[in-house]
Design a protein around this motif. Structure first.
Motif, PDB file in Angstrom:
ATOM      1  N   LYS A 140      36.637  41.737  56.022  1.00  0.00           N
ATOM      2  CA  LYS A 140      38.095  41.562  56.008  1.00  0.00           C
ATOM      3  C   LYS A 140      38.681  41.877  54.635  1.00  0.00           C
ATOM      4  CE  LYS A 140      41.668  38.108  57.036  1.00  0.00           C
ATOM      5  NZ  LYS A 140      41.916  36.706  57.474  1.00  0.00           N
ATOM      6  N   LEU A 141      37.937  41.545  53.571  1.00  0.00           N
ATOM      7  CA  LEU A 141      38.418  41.769  52.211  1.00  0.00           C
ATOM      8  C   LEU A 141      38.114  43.177  51.703  1.00  0.00           C
ATOM      9  CD1 LEU A 141      37.374  38.358  50.566  1.00  0.00           C
ATOM     10  CD2 LEU A 141      39.666  39.068  51.299  1.00  0.00           C
TER      11      LEU A 141
ATOM     12  N   ARG B 238      39.899  33.663  47.146  1.00  0.00           N
ATOM     13  CA  ARG B 238      40.073  33.470  48.589  1.00  0.00           C
ATOM     14  C   ARG B 238      38.851  32.768  49.174  1.00  0.00           C
ATOM     15  NH1 ARG B 238      42.565  31.584  52.568  1.00  0.00           N
ATOM     16  NH2 ARG B 238      42.257  32.607  54.576  1.00  0.00           N
ATOM     17  N   LEU B 239      37.661  33.138  48.699  1.00  0.00           N
ATOM     18  CA  LEU B 239      36.431  32.494  49.151  1.00  0.00           C
ATOM     19  C   LEU B 239      36.445  31.015  48.805  1.00  0.00           C
ATOM     20  CD1 LEU B 239      33.563  32.514  50.257  1.00  0.00           C
ATOM     21  CD2 LEU B 239      32.787  33.459  48.068  1.00  0.00           C
TER      22      LEU B 239
ATOM     23  N   HIS C 162      39.411  38.190  45.643  1.00  0.00           N
ATOM     24  CA  HIS C 162      38.457  37.948  46.730  1.00  0.00           C
ATOM     25  C   HIS C 162      37.692  36.649  46.498  1.00  0.00           C
ATOM     26  CE1 HIS C 162      38.247  42.582  47.551  1.00  0.00           C
ATOM     27  NE2 HIS C 162      39.417  42.051  47.845  1.00  0.00           N
TER      28      HIS C 162
ATOM     29  N   ARG D 191      31.423  48.676  43.286  1.00  0.00           N
ATOM     30  CA  ARG D 191      30.772  47.431  43.644  1.00  0.00           C
ATOM     31  C   ARG D 191      29.268  47.678  43.729  1.00  0.00           C
ATOM     32  NH1 ARG D 191      33.328  47.680  49.625  1.00  0.00           N
ATOM     33  NH2 ARG D 191      31.813  49.067  50.611  1.00  0.00           N
TER      34      ARG D 191
ATOM     35  N   MET E 291      38.547  42.060  42.841  1.00  0.00           N
ATOM     36  CA  MET E 291      37.397  41.191  43.051  1.00  0.00           C
ATOM     37  C   MET E 291      37.735  39.733  42.743  1.00  0.00           C
ATOM     38  SD  MET E 291      34.357  41.535  44.148  1.00  0.00           S
ATOM     39  CE  MET E 291      33.870  40.001  44.873  1.00  0.00           C
TER      40      MET E 291
ATOM     41  N   LEU F 237      29.797  40.281  47.118  1.00  0.00           N
ATOM     42  CA  LEU F 237      30.522  39.015  47.011  1.00  0.00           C
ATOM     43  C   LEU F 237      29.606  37.910  46.486  1.00  0.00           C
ATOM     44  CD1 LEU F 237      33.447  38.186  47.673  1.00  0.00           C
ATOM     45  CD2 LEU F 237      32.643  37.422  49.908  1.00  0.00           C
TER      46      LEU F 237
ATOM     47  N   THR G 292      35.023  44.477  51.149  1.00  0.00           N
ATOM     48  CA  THR G 292      33.871  44.526  50.252  1.00  0.00           C
ATOM     49  C   THR G 292      32.619  44.216  51.075  1.00  0.00           C
ATOM     50  OG1 THR G 292      32.969  43.706  48.153  1.00  0.00           O
ATOM     51  CG2 THR G 292      34.127  42.099  49.542  1.00  0.00           C
TER      52      THR G 292
ATOM     53  N   ALA H 199      33.761  39.272  54.024  1.00  0.00           N
ATOM     54  CA  ALA H 199      33.623  40.442  53.152  1.00  0.00           C
ATOM     55  C   ALA H 199      34.236  41.679  53.807  1.00  0.00           C
ATOM     56  CB  ALA H 199      32.150  40.672  52.821  1.00  0.00           C
TER      57      ALA H 199
END
Length: 288
Positions: free
Chosen positions: A28-29, A7-8, A4, A257, A1, A36, A31, A26
């Protein structure tokens, strides 16, 4: 997480004028947009939209201090007019672009965020995962503002307005987990913005077979898995600290999650003056 979220942040920096497609990112990652957003706001202390605005205006301040046309600067950062840009600029810096250009300030800088997982290991969390069939939450509800710390006076007012014997009537209806009187938060803004509205319900959990009195509000809850966090100590501070620790400690360290659904608090035991309590926090989860 944590990867992620970083990356955001990188995508925000790549093009401060663009709106990020969170649904596509999300996916693509691996999640969800919901998770997110919730993790970002919980760890950053602000919604993603507020962070983007602060970063845009931090970088834009350097252009404002130059001699470029203000409308051109506004368009460069994604605003359709100098007026819209000015409102956003003023909300961050407490002064308009013209004043800042003339006086050199005031300026409020939002540094670029970097998320890191700090492993302390000295505060184990009392947690279990449980699977629940579909059930209903029934009781008395109201729309209230989200308050992150301290007692929510709007919720207190709702509870105080109930007749004394209403709590006993509700308890008699309860026939499934979570047991007892419940504090339910539903329809919560995914960004978890303080001041945003949510539905608060004071009530109990019942199975689908229970006949519900017509004067009670109902929230339908789908079948699924729940993470249940136990907390004992000063109330509501210990509960709120546990809630925060789910984002900072538990979710980054476990293969689960958040999924959409209500969050539920049940009070298992409490002091007579309610200054201390033993509670359970129920959060709807799914495997990450």
């Amino acid at each position: 997480m944590i990867a992620h979220l970083n990356r955001l942040v990188e995508l925000v920096e790549d093009d401060l004028a663009a709106d990020i497609d969170l649904v596509a990112l999300a996916s693509k990652l691996g999640t969800t947009e919901y998770h997110l957003r919730r993790m970002f706001s919980s760890l950053a202390g602000m919604p993603l939209s507020e962070y983007v605005r602060r970063r845009r205006m931090t970088v834009a301040a350097a252009d404002v201090l130059g001699d470029g046309d203000l409308l051109g600067i506004a368009v460069r950062y994604g605003y359709g007019s100098a007026e819209a840009f000015g409102r956003a600029f003023r909300a961050v810096h407490s002064a308009g672009p013209g004043v800042v250009r003339r006086d050199g300030g005031p300026l409020r800088t939002q540094p670029q965020l970097r998320f890191r997982l700090t492993v302390e290991g000295n505060s184990p969390m009392d947690t279990r995962i449980t699977s629940q069939n579909a059930f209903r939450l029934v009781g008395h509800s109201a729309r209230v503002p989200l308050i992150h710390e301290g007692i929510n006076p709007h919720i207190q007012a709702l509870i105080a307005s109930l007749p004394r014997d209403e709590h006993s009537r509700l308890k008699k209806l309860s026939d499934t987990e979570p047991a007892g009187l419940l504090q339910v938060s539903a329809d919560v803004d995914p960004d978890y913005s303080e001041g945003s509205e949510l539905t608060y319900l004071h009530g109990v959990a019942v199975s689908e077979e229970v006949v519900i009195p017509r004067d009670l509000d109902v929230i339908e809850v789908a079948a699924g898995e729940w993470a249940v966090f136990g907390a004992t100590g000063p109330y509501p501070q210990t509960l709120q600290s546990t809630w925060a620790a789910t984002a900072t400690d538990w979710f980054p360290s476990n293969p689960w999650r958040l999924r959409p659904g209500p969050s539920i608090v049940t009070v298992l035991d409490r002091a007579e003056d309610f200054r201390t309590a033993t509670t359970e926090l129920w959060l709807p989860v799914e495997r990450a």
